[in-house]
Scaffold this motif. Structure first.
Motif, mmCIF file in Angstrom:
data_model
loop_
_atom_site.group_PDB
_atom_site.id
_atom_site.type_symbol
_atom_site.label_atom_id
_atom_site.label_comp_id
_atom_site.label_asym_id
_atom_site.label_seq_id
_atom_site.Cartn_x
_atom_site.Cartn_y
_atom_site.Cartn_z
ATOM 1 N N LYS A 13 0.845 -1.197 0.000
ATOM 2 C CA LYS A 13 0.000 0.000 0.000
ATOM 3 C C LYS A 13 0.881 1.248 0.000
ATOM 4 O O LYS A 13 0.630 2.207 -0.732
ATOM 5 C CB LYS A 13 -0.911 0.020 1.224
ATOM 6 C CG LYS A 13 -1.935 -1.072 1.223
ATOM 7 C CD LYS A 13 -2.820 -0.958 2.450
ATOM 8 C CE LYS A 13 -3.572 -2.235 2.718
ATOM 9 N NZ LYS A 13 -2.850 -3.179 3.598
ATOM 10 N N ALA A 121 -10.575 -0.917 5.021
ATOM 11 C CA ALA A 121 -10.456 -1.686 3.783
ATOM 12 C C ALA A 121 -11.597 -2.684 3.665
ATOM 13 O O ALA A 121 -12.199 -2.831 2.600
ATOM 14 C CB ALA A 121 -9.120 -2.406 3.741
ATOM 15 N N LEU A 122 -11.936 -3.320 4.788
ATOM 16 C CA LEU A 122 -12.977 -4.349 4.756
ATOM 17 C C LEU A 122 -14.323 -3.775 4.316
ATOM 18 O O LEU A 122 -14.965 -4.285 3.401
ATOM 19 C CB LEU A 122 -13.097 -4.996 6.134
ATOM 20 C CG LEU A 122 -14.065 -6.158 6.232
ATOM 21 C CD1 LEU A 122 -13.573 -7.327 5.409
ATOM 22 C CD2 LEU A 122 -14.249 -6.576 7.676
ATOM 23 N N SER A 123 -14.743 -2.662 4.922
ATOM 24 C CA SER A 123 -16.055 -2.136 4.519
ATOM 25 C C SER A 123 -16.007 -1.547 3.124
ATOM 26 O O SER A 123 -16.994 -1.615 2.390
ATOM 27 C CB SER A 123 -16.613 -1.123 5.522
ATOM 28 O OG SER A 123 -15.655 -0.599 6.350
ATOM 29 N N ALA A 124 -14.839 -0.990 2.728
ATOM 30 C CA ALA A 124 -14.739 -0.438 1.381
ATOM 31 C C ALA A 124 -14.909 -1.549 0.350
ATOM 32 O O ALA A 124 -15.683 -1.421 -0.605
ATOM 33 C CB ALA A 124 -13.397 0.253 1.204
ATOM 34 N N ILE A 125 -14.211 -2.664 0.581
ATOM 35 C CA ILE A 125 -14.264 -3.748 -0.396
ATOM 36 C C ILE A 125 -15.644 -4.384 -0.442
ATOM 37 O O ILE A 125 -16.203 -4.605 -1.510
ATOM 38 C CB ILE A 125 -13.179 -4.808 -0.083
ATOM 39 C CG1 ILE A 125 -11.807 -4.218 -0.396
ATOM 40 C CG2 ILE A 125 -13.408 -6.070 -0.894
ATOM 41 C CD1 ILE A 125 -10.663 -5.037 0.099
ATOM 42 N N THR A 126 -16.228 -4.633 0.727
ATOM 43 C CA THR A 126 -17.542 -5.277 0.697
ATOM 44 C C THR A 126 -18.579 -4.379 0.022
ATOM 45 O O THR A 126 -19.434 -4.865 -0.698
ATOM 46 C CB THR A 126 -18.031 -5.659 2.109
ATOM 47 O OG1 THR A 126 -17.814 -4.547 2.974
ATOM 48 C CG2 THR A 126 -17.292 -6.851 2.644
ATOM 49 N N ILE A 128 -18.010 -2.229 -2.354
ATOM 50 C CA ILE A 128 -17.780 -2.237 -3.808
ATOM 51 C C ILE A 128 -18.330 -3.524 -4.420
ATOM 52 O O ILE A 128 -19.010 -3.505 -5.452
ATOM 53 C CB ILE A 128 -16.276 -2.101 -4.130
ATOM 54 C CG1 ILE A 128 -15.781 -0.700 -3.743
ATOM 55 C CG2 ILE A 128 -16.018 -2.343 -5.620
ATOM 56 C CD1 ILE A 128 -14.290 -0.532 -3.794
ATOM 57 N N VAL A 129 -18.071 -4.642 -3.744
ATOM 58 C CA VAL A 129 -18.554 -5.922 -4.258
ATOM 59 C C VAL A 129 -20.082 -5.905 -4.321
ATOM 60 O O VAL A 129 -20.689 -6.299 -5.309
ATOM 61 C CB VAL A 129 -18.056 -7.093 -3.382
ATOM 62 C CG1 VAL A 129 -18.743 -8.390 -3.779
ATOM 63 C CG2 VAL A 129 -16.548 -7.227 -3.483
ATOM 64 N N GLN A 132 -21.165 -3.792 -7.227
ATOM 65 C CA GLN A 132 -20.930 -4.429 -8.511
ATOM 66 C C GLN A 132 -21.973 -5.514 -8.768
ATOM 67 O O GLN A 132 -22.362 -5.765 -9.903
ATOM 68 C CB GLN A 132 -19.528 -5.053 -8.548
ATOM 69 C CG GLN A 132 -18.407 -4.041 -8.535
ATOM 70 C CD GLN A 132 -18.325 -3.245 -9.820
ATOM 71 O OE1 GLN A 132 -18.468 -3.795 -10.917
ATOM 72 N NE2 GLN A 132 -18.139 -1.951 -9.706
#
Lengths: 221, 157
Positions: A13, A121-126, A128-129, A132
């Motif tokens: 990162k 990071a965890l909430s950002a990724i979930t 986005i998923v 999508q």
């Protein structure tokens, strides 16, 4: 004067961020505990690299934290990130601190502790998923105020029960407004007597909690 | 799983200790010997082996930087919180969490490196630094070699 950014911890990162900041013309310093990581980071020209524990005041002092405009804590440990940001803020008077947080439940606590920006990071990724997954029918364009409020886009399918109805006839939550309607790519300012047509694209501003319910009303699912 | 009955605790004072290392376990044993209510938290269940068989307090396996774990340890009722994990940053974070989110009246925190004082000063946390305490004790011995015997006896029990 060039803006100075201090990046503490994180390897990949830190590498990616440093590269992007350097390209934009910022002055970047990276602190990392791991000498091997430091060696790799140091291959980037123009990047100042320091080996040490960034949660210790004397290491931050060596890195001239007092001259930094922004400090970013990227270590994998929440407690380290918290202490790094608090030290930067309180002892070195860095104007803005950004912290990574692993546990989404700590986001609020970090803000309360005076961190200016908290990234999970965890909430950002979930999120986005999740976004999508429903991309074809419904997209969040812009989360506001920590994701409590969202601007999103929704295309009305031909099967929607609200087609042919005016806005005043449909029952939407009070926490949702239709900001604008795109009809054949032309923006339309909505009024109570505006009739909804199939393939209209609605731009919604909604409280995150009410969003799902309004999508169900509008799409009829 | 921990279960606490209000009757068991009654209205007497409760001390929560985080970290069952040498210091945490010794302190927990001692308080328990004195008949005080103690809840001891550690991430690692094996750490509780350090406790004496006579320990009458409670133990809880969990991460004390997590508000849920602290809640489970009855932090809202605790009169004292003693934080003695071996990581300074962890200790600072738990102390701040307790003061900010649970308004714990009395928080004591062990810190190896007292340099980060500006971070926790405003939170009303008491700190002890083993290095400072040891150097003070050693200095006292150096200045007064005659007290060596007494101190030696004290330390030998």
């Amino acid at each position: 004067m060039k803006k100075r950014i201090l990046i503490v911890g994180g390897f990949h990162k830190a590498q990616t961020l440093a590269r992007s900041f350097l390209e934009k013309g910022y002055d970047v310093t990276a602190i990392n505990k791991n000498p091997l990581h430091c060696r790799v980071l140091a291959q980037m020209s123009d990047l100042t690299v320091l080996t040490g524990d960034g949660s210790k005041p004397f290491v931050l002092e060596d890195a001239q934290a007092e001259n930094a405009d922004i400090a970013i804590a990227l270590t994998p440990r929440d407690d380290d990130n918290l202490v790094i940001c608090q030290l930067c803020k309180k002892q070195f008077h860095v104007r803005k601190t950004v912290s990574l947080v692993a546990n989404p439940e700590k986001i609020k606590f970090f803000y309360r502790m005076g961190i200016d920006s908290v990234v999970c990071a965890l909430s950002a990724i979930t999120s986005i998923v999740e976004q999508q997954t429903f991309l074809d029918e419904f997209t969040t364009l812009l989360p506001l105020g920590d994701g409590e409020l969202r601007i999103s886009e929704l295309r009305l399918p031909a099967t929607s029960p609200v087609i042919g109805k005016t806005l005043s006839e449909i029952q939407l939550s009070r926490d949702v407004i239709i900001a604008t309607i795109l009809r054949q790519d032309q923006p339309l300012v909505p009024h109570g007597d505006t009739k909804l047509l199939a393939q209209d694209v609605l731009i919604l501003i909604a409280a995150a909690k009410q969003e799902a319910a309004s999508v169900r009303v509008l799409q009829g699912k | 799983m921990l279960s606490i009955h209000v009757n068991w605790l009654g209205k007497s004072k409760l001390t929560v200790i985080v970290g069952c290392g040498r210091l945490g376990s010794t302190l927990a044993d001692q308080l328990s010997d004195e008949g005080k209510n103690v809840i001891l938290i550690d991430q690692n269940e094996a750490a509780f082996r350090k406790l004496s068989p006579a320990y009458a307090g409670l133990t809880l396996v969990g991460d004390a930087t997590d508000a849920a774990t602290l809640k489970q340890a009855e932090i809202e009722r605790a009169d004292h919180l003693v934080i003695v994990t071996n990581n300074d940053n962890t200790n600072i974070m738990i102390a701040q969490l307790a003061r900010e989110c649970f308004q714990t009246p009395h928080v004591i925190c062990r810190l190896y490196d007292p340099q980060r004082e500006c971070v926790y000063r405003e939170f009303g946390i008491q700190t002890i630094c083993p290095t400072a305490l040891s150097s003070l004790a050693i200095e006292r011995l150096l200045n007064n070699p005659a007290s060596l015997n007494q101190t030696g006896q004290e330390g030998g029990n």
